[in-house]
Enzyme design. Structure first.
Site, PDB file in Angstrom:
ATOM      1  N   HIS A 160       0.870  -1.263  -0.046  1.00 43.50           N
ATOM      2  CA  HIS A 160      -0.101  -0.071  -0.023  1.00 43.50           C
ATOM      3  C   HIS A 160       0.789   1.305  -0.071  1.00 43.50           C
ATOM      4  CE1 HIS A 160      -3.599  -2.221   1.648  1.00 43.50           C
ATOM      5  NE2 HIS A 160      -2.488  -2.940   2.340  1.00 43.50           N
ATOM      6  N   THR A 165       0.543   5.211   1.973  1.00 49.24           N
ATOM      7  CA  THR A 165      -0.342   5.517   3.077  1.00 49.24           C
ATOM      8  C   THR A 165      -1.545   6.795   2.517  1.00 49.24           C
ATOM      9  OG1 THR A 165       1.333   6.919   3.793  1.00 49.24           O
ATOM     10  CG2 THR A 165       1.344   4.919   4.763  1.00 49.24           C
ATOM     11  N   GLU A 208       2.544  -1.002   4.485  1.00 46.10           N
ATOM     12  CA  GLU A 208       2.352   0.619   4.115  1.00 46.10           C
ATOM     13  C   GLU A 208       3.661   1.213   3.596  1.00 46.10           C
ATOM     14  OE1 GLU A 208      -0.456   2.205   3.717  1.00 46.10           O
ATOM     15  OE2 GLU A 208      -2.255   0.975   4.580  1.00 46.10           O
ATOM     16  N   HIS A 228      -2.710  -3.351  -3.228  1.00 44.31           N
ATOM     17  CA  HIS A 228      -3.988  -2.873  -2.756  1.00 44.31           C
ATOM     18  C   HIS A 228      -4.977  -2.730  -4.019  1.00 44.31           C
ATOM     19  CE1 HIS A 228      -6.417  -1.105   0.606  1.00 44.31           C
ATOM     20  NE2 HIS A 228      -7.106  -2.377  -0.010  1.00 44.31           N
ATOM     21  N   ASP A 244      -3.712   2.357  -4.662  1.00 49.97           N
ATOM     22  CA  ASP A 244      -2.298   2.143  -3.979  1.00 49.97           C
ATOM     23  C   ASP A 244      -1.596   0.796  -4.271  1.00 49.97           C
ATOM     24  OD1 ASP A 244      -4.386   1.485  -2.217  1.00 49.97           O
ATOM     25  OD2 ASP A 244      -2.737   1.214  -0.726  1.00 49.97           O
TER      26      ASP A 244
HETATM   27 ZN    ZN Z   1      -4.235   0.654   0.935  1.00 44.07          ZN
END
Ligand code: ZN
Length: 273
Positions: free
Chosen positions: A79, A81, A144, A182, A192
């Site tokens: 991901h 953030t 993340e 993601h 993302d």
């Molecule tokens: Zn995400």
């Protein structure tokens, strides 16, 4: 060894969180309470309740098996953030009301922060689908990257990510194709990591697949939808799936249409899955 004893050992290993800064003691206490709840469930010793078609409980029992371990993740989901600082992300993941978390956060400076044991189920994937899997949280590790979504990913951050991915791949024997984003698993909702994420570099290092220089044009009856589905994309919203595919594998534009180059790349990848 009794099941309860094994549960206690598991609990202690989950709780070995070194050097939690004072300001996060409250979050640590909350995490410990929740780990206790998980361990209580692990140490279940009741007969299963299964009802027949008339609503009567079928005969059942419980005898503890003694050979087992914890479940292992077999996907990694990356991901960004979409925030301006790692502090904002830490705050989000240490407040209960947000209902979101990830196993790791990597700072722009390459700092590696773990927030949850790999063997616990973080809440990072949300509603999404990859292949036939509809609960990605149960089978994945969430990472993340501190990045606002429109800036390049720093060299230090990617270096740390590659080292972490190497460790996770080795520790859990994660298949090469199972390093995804993601946006791949939730094309209708998420974008993302951004188009600037270096997926090709990751794939060259063994994390995720990449296309070879396309050596063949797709056949005349090549079906984009079928190929995207084979790779894993949820094609219930085909334009969204096309954008997600292009963000990850083509990285030129995010127009929901397949150019002949896009189709060549897809055809090449399709043959690898
Ligand atoms: Zn995400």
């Amino acid at each position: 060894m009794k099941l309860k004893k094994i549960a206690e050992i598991l609990l202690v290993s989950f709780l070995m969180v070194a050097c939690t800064p004072k300001v996060y003691k409250e979050a640590q206490k909350k995490q410990e309470e929740k780990v206790h709840e998980v361990v209580e469930k692990l140490a279940v010793n009741n007969a299963p309740v299964v009802l027949d078609t008339l609503g009567n409980q079928i005969p059942s029992g419980f005898i503890p098996a003694v050979n087992f371990g914890s479940r292992k993740p077999f996907y990694v989901i990356i991901h960004h953030t979409a925030q301006d600082s790692i502090q904002q992300t830490i705050k989000t993941f240490t407040l209960e009301r947000t209902q979101v978390s990830a196993h790791y956060v990597i700072g722009r400076d390459g700092y590696l922060l773990q927030m949850l044991s790999d063997e616990l189920r973080a809440w990072h994937a949300g509603a999404g689908k990859w292949g036939n899997i509809t609960d990605m949280n149960s089978c994945s590790i969430g990472i993340e990257l501190d990045n606002n979504g429109s800036e390049p990913f720093s060299e230090m951050q990617i270096n740390t990510l590659l080292l972490l991915l190497g460790k996770l791949k080795k520790d859990y024997n994660i298949p090469t194709a199972n390093f995804i984003g993601h946006g791949d698993i939730a094309p209708k909702r998420k974008s993302d990591p951004s188009i600037l994420f270096p997926w090709e570099r990751l794939a060259r290092a063994g994390f995720g697949l990449w296309y070879d220089a396309p050596d063949a044009l797709p056949p005349i009856n090549f079906d984009v939808e079928t190929a995207l589905r084979r790779i894993g994309y949820d094609v219930s919203d085909l334009p969204a799936a096309i954008v997600a595919f292009k963000r990850h594998f083509v990285q030129q534009d995010l127009i929901p249409l397949m150019s002949s180059w896009d189709k060549c790349v897809l055809y090449n990848l399709y043959r690898k899955y």
